[in-house]
Motif scaffolding. Structure first.
Motif, PDB file in Angstrom:
ATOM      1  N   CYS A   1       1.454  -2.605  -9.430  1.00  0.00           N
ATOM      2  CA  CYS A   1       1.936  -1.068  -9.249  1.00  0.00           C
ATOM      3  C   CYS A   1       3.600  -1.257  -8.741  1.00  0.00           C
ATOM      4  O   CYS A   1       3.836  -2.408  -8.151  1.00  0.00           O
ATOM      5  CB  CYS A   1       1.149  -0.532  -8.032  1.00  0.00           C
ATOM      6  SG  CYS A   1       1.902   0.723  -7.255  1.00  0.00           S
TER       7      CYS A   1
ATOM      8  N   CYS B   1       4.859   0.446  -3.613  1.00  0.00           N
ATOM      9  CA  CYS B   1       4.970  -0.376  -2.344  1.00  0.00           C
ATOM     10  C   CYS B   1       4.654  -1.835  -2.347  1.00  0.00           C
ATOM     11  O   CYS B   1       4.560  -2.321  -3.360  1.00  0.00           O
ATOM     12  CB  CYS B   1       4.078   0.156  -1.271  1.00  0.00           C
ATOM     13  SG  CYS B   1       2.168  -0.542  -0.942  1.00  0.00           S
TER      14      CYS B   1
ATOM     15  N   CYS C   1      -0.741  -4.033  -5.825  1.00  0.00           N
ATOM     16  CA  CYS C   1      -2.033  -3.658  -6.223  1.00  0.00           C
ATOM     17  C   CYS C   1      -2.136  -3.996  -7.767  1.00  0.00           C
ATOM     18  O   CYS C   1      -1.002  -3.472  -8.420  1.00  0.00           O
ATOM     19  CB  CYS C   1      -2.547  -2.277  -5.897  1.00  0.00           C
ATOM     20  SG  CYS C   1      -2.825  -2.055  -4.327  1.00  0.00           S
TER      21      CYS C   1
ATOM     22  N   CYS D   1      -3.724   3.616  -4.244  1.00  0.00           N
ATOM     23  CA  CYS D   1      -3.380   4.703  -3.578  1.00  0.00           C
ATOM     24  C   CYS D   1      -2.699   5.664  -4.690  1.00  0.00           C
ATOM     25  O   CYS D   1      -2.683   5.467  -5.875  1.00  0.00           O
ATOM     26  CB  CYS D   1      -2.235   4.763  -2.524  1.00  0.00           C
ATOM     27  SG  CYS D   1      -0.636   4.370  -2.924  1.00  0.00           S
TER      28      CYS D   1
HETATM   29  S1  SF4 Z   1      -1.003   0.563  -2.072  1.00  0.00           S
HETATM   30 FE1  SF4 Z   1      -0.562   2.093  -3.510  1.00  0.00          FE
HETATM   31  S2  SF4 Z   1       1.778   2.039  -3.652  1.00  0.00           S
HETATM   32 FE2  SF4 Z   1       1.243   0.184  -2.682  1.00  0.00          FE
HETATM   33  S3  SF4 Z   1       0.945  -1.245  -4.171  1.00  0.00           S
HETATM   34 FE3  SF4 Z   1      -1.331  -0.293  -3.984  1.00  0.00          FE
HETATM   35  S4  SF4 Z   1      -1.204   1.485  -5.415  1.00  0.00           S
HETATM   36 FE4  SF4 Z   1       0.808   0.682  -5.298  1.00  0.00          FE
END
Ligand code: SF4
Ligand code: SF4
Ligand code: SF4
Ligand code: FES
Ligand code: FES
Lengths: 695, 160
Positions: free
Chosen positions: A225, A228, A232, A260
């Motif tokens: 991802c 953030c 993930c 998320c």
């Molecule tokens: S918590 Fe959400 S924004 Fe952070 S890496 Fe995981 S999926 Fe991506």
């Protein structure tokens, strides 16, 4: 460990730890006991009765999903009675279920379809009219089609137990029971989509993906991802060069199934109509599209000219570009352009933590540690808003292992639901509050301390000294904001630091100093938008920007080079715990190039000898040269996460003044967030819902 | 929202009668008592009881929509509940329901214009051994017959 229990399933002996459920013991033998409501990690529901098995000396069939193993137990899963029970259960589940799989969004990956195929009968004795209820839209993300629901409660449990959001429930009873959202006719929640992905049938579908494709038409690309810093793994479903969905059903990656809203759905920034797809060069006061050759030529010429006359060159790196790109960029700046002025927007004080730990690499926690540690202390961060995976991990740890969680935050946080102590303090008062917890913390067998960007410089030192004084094993996580904020530091995007936190011999300007220097000749900004909140003092400076969009900074540039996003390239990123993971390109966008490729082309145009600008050789160079990055290549190649172990940061004066956390919420994420229509379409955008929380 | 002093005292006792962390166990009795006093489980009651029991309003809604003795609309002064579940059905519960409906001129979950009676066809009320059974407000009437039902309704008519 307690003694193992011995039992037989379908005539085959198996041993399992006491408390193991028969359904899991059977799995060990490769025997599938069909189940809908049973879901690993969630509470037991025993709602669907699909898992009925025969147990010797039990008067009737028992649900294997709630039955703990017992010594000498004899279980049979392949008897006519069990087969008949499965048929009956499916017949009942299909009483009101529409039989229109060809037009159901879940078709092809529906558990009910699969079960009916394997265990069901081809006909039904119910001739009555099916109960029909029209489909409902709970939010831009979540749609609910009641007749398809088999009332397994998975969605309710993942939302309530897994996330602590409590946004879903089941109202009414019997044949008219249905899933209901928390605000009457709509949802106000994290919009994470976990309920959708966990739904075994097509009852919950996502506004983003529904009716766009059949699952077998997509290619599935597992990458990291780009939002953030938690890192993930998201598996992108790609068809026809478009990303249609993100999920992580195979539970690979540090996050298991968790994602998320950003990791699951916010990839749409990529296809935003304003995405830059051609280089732009300013002529006659306006940015006009030109060819790559022209644009790169213009940049090379000005760079060479500035270098030749010893001009002041400033380079700003990104929180989202890969380690390879960051490493190459600092090399380009330091060796190619001869400038020590290289920086990035710092969102947490990683160097302060590393210098306080003085080389104790084992004191750096991993994402997995958050699920196993006996106790955790969260300081100055609202995890559910800013580090959603960590919030999920800690909560799972509490649910499964009774982890004891302490928080010291500015306002209410979701951990309050279960934390053993929650202290509210104004910013600046955190450390005193933390220290007041000493008597309690000393009694814990171990501790992980997570701290946000509000704790920096001397405060980090004080925090580590406090941890050391507890006399228990303590690990730390310095929370940073974006997908490769950690990698930006690790790769030396700071004037005072070379890659691996080695002291830089000739430190140049910091980001703030570059912007303030009236005599700056060149400003090269890669994947950052410093001019959103600050202005550039040097009016005459030649500004080059590499980005996806015409940001405030790009709009001021003389040359804009359209860059590829993380979902379009290979390379590695490092999460806030220091775990490196590999990106895999999911698709190509016309007209753009990865930042690394741009660097390579520029280096060639300038006749610089900086080595090959491809991800693999650059990563090999990083592995060989950057302290702490000698990670096993096989772990990365197989899609794993490898913890880096940076050496002690040197004794350099801390720069807490440079750390400026971005204060993003669950529904924002810097520039990329602004260009995601999904994020801005949800009611909760931009995250006001949880105002006043955390850091 | 506040309730009468009596009810407040009752709630306070209720909340104390469960082990720590099990406040939510007070949910059903609280809803019943609040319904008796307010006349119905209004949205306000839901919010209030949710707050006091430490659950979400949706979790209260789950309970309210599940149990047929909890009503979102005010019922008649006499809420006549005729059981038509299996034991009562076998012993003429369905006929009794039709009779009550005819007499009162209202159907399932309806209230008479003067607000005196409401009618509801309910599932098993736990009085199978004396089926067919009818419940009026909190009172049970066992081994009902058409004649007994007529008398019962007539006597309720008379009470002012
Ligand atoms: S918590 Fe959400 S924004 Fe952070 S890496 Fe995981 S999926 Fe991506
Ligand atoms: S989208 Fe996430 S937060 Fe919202 S209802 Fe579903 S599981 Fe709960
Ligand atoms: S909506 Fe899906 S996950 Fe939720 S109860 Fe129904 S079938 Fe199960
Ligand atoms: S899986 Fe056992 S009852 Fe649903
Ligand atoms: S069936 Fe009427 S009381 Fe049980």
């Amino acid at each position: 460990m307690a003694e193992l229990v011995h039992l037989t399933i379908d005539g085959r002996p198996v041993e399992a730890a006491p408390g193991t459920l028969v359904i899991d013991a059977a799995k060990k033998l490769g025997i599938e006991i069909p189940a809908f409501c049973y879901y690993e990690g969630l509470s037991l529901q025993a709602a669907c009765r699909m898992c009925l098995v025969e147990v010797e000396r039990a008067p009737k069939l028992l649900t294997a999903c709630t039955l703990p193993v017992a010594e000498g137990m004899v279980v049979r899963t392949a008897t006519p009675a069990v087969a008949q029970a499965r048929k009956s259960m499916l017949e009942l589940l299909l009483t009101n279920h529409p039989l229109d799989c060809p037009v159901c969004d879940k078709g092809g990956e529906c558990e009910l379809q699969d079960m009916a195929f394997r265990y069901g009968v081809g006909e039904s004795r119910f001739a009555e009219t099916k109960v029909h209820v029209p489909e409902k839209q709970f939010s831009p993300v979540v749609f609910f089609d009641a007749p398809r629901c088999i009332l397994c409660y998975r969605c309710v449990r993942i939302c309530n137990e897994g996330l602590g959001v409590n946004a879903l429930g089941v109202v009414n009873r019997g044949a008219v029971s249905e899933i209901a959202p928390n605000r009457g006719d709509h949802l106000e929640c994290d919009e994470c989509g976990a309920c959708i992905d966990i739904c075994p049938v097509g009852a919950l579908t996502s506004g983003i993906y529904r009716y766009h494709a059949r699952p077998w038409e997509m290619e599935h690309v597992g990458t990291i991802c780009t939002f953030c810093s938690n890192g993930c793994k998201t598996t992108l479903g790609v068809r026809g060069n478009r990303i249609l969905r993100g999920n992580n059903r195979d539970r690979s990656g540090v996050n298991g199934e968790f994602l998320c809203i950003k990791g699951r759905y916010a990839f749409d920034f990529l296809h935003h109509p304003e995405r830059l797809q051609s280089p732009l060069v300013r002529s006659g006061g306006e940015l006009r599209p030109v060819s790559w050759v022209q644009a790169l030529g213009a940049v090379a010429e000005r760079f060479l000219e500035a270098r030749a006359r010893g001009g002041r060159i400033g380079v700003v790196g990104s929180n989202r570009t890969t380690n390879e790109e960051n490493y190459f960029l600092q090399k380009f700046a330091r060796q190619g352009l001869g400038t020590g002025s290289i920086d990035h927007r710092r969102t947490g004080d990683v160097p302060a933590l590393l210098s306080a730990l003085a080389g104790r690499g084992d004191a750096l926690a991993t994402v997995a540690d958050l699920y196993t540690t006996k106790a955790a202390l969260v300081v100055a961060s609202d995890l559910a808003q800013q580090h959603p995976l960590f919030a999920f991990q800690l909560r799972a740890n509490w649910r499964h292992h009774h982890a004891r969680v302490y928080t010291v935050t500015r306002g209410p946080v979701r951990e309050d639901q279960y934390s053993v102590q929650a202290l509210r303090v104004p910013p600046g008062g955190e450390l005193e509050a933390v220290e007041s917890l000493a008597p309690a913390l000393r009694k814990e067998p171990e501790l992980v301390i997570l701290f946000g960007g509000g704790i920096r410089g001397a405060a980090v030192q004080r925090l580590v000294a406090f941890g050391d004084s507890l006399g228990i094993p303590v690990k730390y996580v310095c929370l940073v904001d974006y997908s490769n904020s950690r990698g930006a530091f690790d790769m030396g995007l700071a004037p005072e630091l070379l890659p691996g936190y080695q002291p830089a011999p000739n430190p140049g300007l910091t980001l703030a100093e570059m912007l303030a220097a009236p005599d700056l000749d060149v400003l090269w900004v890669v994947g950052a938008n410093p001019l959103r909140e600050a202005s550039l003092a040097a009016e005459k400076a030649f500004v080059v920007v590499q980005d996806l969009f015409l940001t405030e900074t790009a709009a001021r540039a003389d040359v804009v080079l359209p860059a590829a996003s993380a979902y379009e390239k290979a390379g590695t990123v490092t999460n806030t715990c220091g775990e490196v993971q590999r990106l895999r390109p999911a698709l190509k966008v016309m007209g753009v190039k990865s930042d690394l490729e741009i660097f390579g082309l520029l280096a060639r145009a300038m006749r610089l000898e900086l080595g090959g600008a491809r991800p693999e050789p650059v990563f090999e160079e990083i592995r060989a040269n950057v302290p702490g990055y000698g990670v096993p290549a096989a772990v990365l190649a197989t899609g794993g996460a490898a913890q880096t172990c940076p050496a002690a940061a040197p004794e350099i004066p801390p720069r807490p003044d440079l750390v400026r956390p971005a204060s993003d919420t669950l529904f924002t994420s810097g520039t990329l967030g602004r260009y995601s229509k999904v994020l801005s379409s949800v009611l909760e955008f931009p995250g006001e819902l949880y105002k006043g929380a955390g850091e | 929202m506040t309730f009468s002093p009596d009810l407040e005292a009752r709630f306070a006792r209720l909340l104390e009668s469960y082990p720590p962390g099990r406040r939510r166990s007070a949910l059903i009795p609280m809803l019943m008592y609040a319904q008796d006093e307010v006349g119905a489980v209004t949205g306000e009651v839901v919010e209030e009881v949710a707050r006091r029991c430490g659950v979400t309003p949706l979790q209260v809604d789950e309970v309210v929509s599940y149990y047929s003795m909890l009503h979102r609309q005010p019922q008649g002064k006499y809420h006549v509940q005729v059981c038509t579940n299996i034991s009562c059905l076998l012993r003429g519960g369905d006929k009794l329901y039709e009779q009550a409906s005819r007499k009162l001129g209202i159907g399932h979950k309806e209230t008479t214009a003067d607000g005196r009676f409401s009618l509801e066809e309910v599932e098993c009320i736990g009085a199978c051994s004396w089926a067919p059974a009818i419940q009026v407000n909190y009172d049970f009437h066992h081994d009902m017959t058409p004649e007994k039902l007529d008398k019962l309704l007539a006597s309720l008519e008379k009470i002012q």
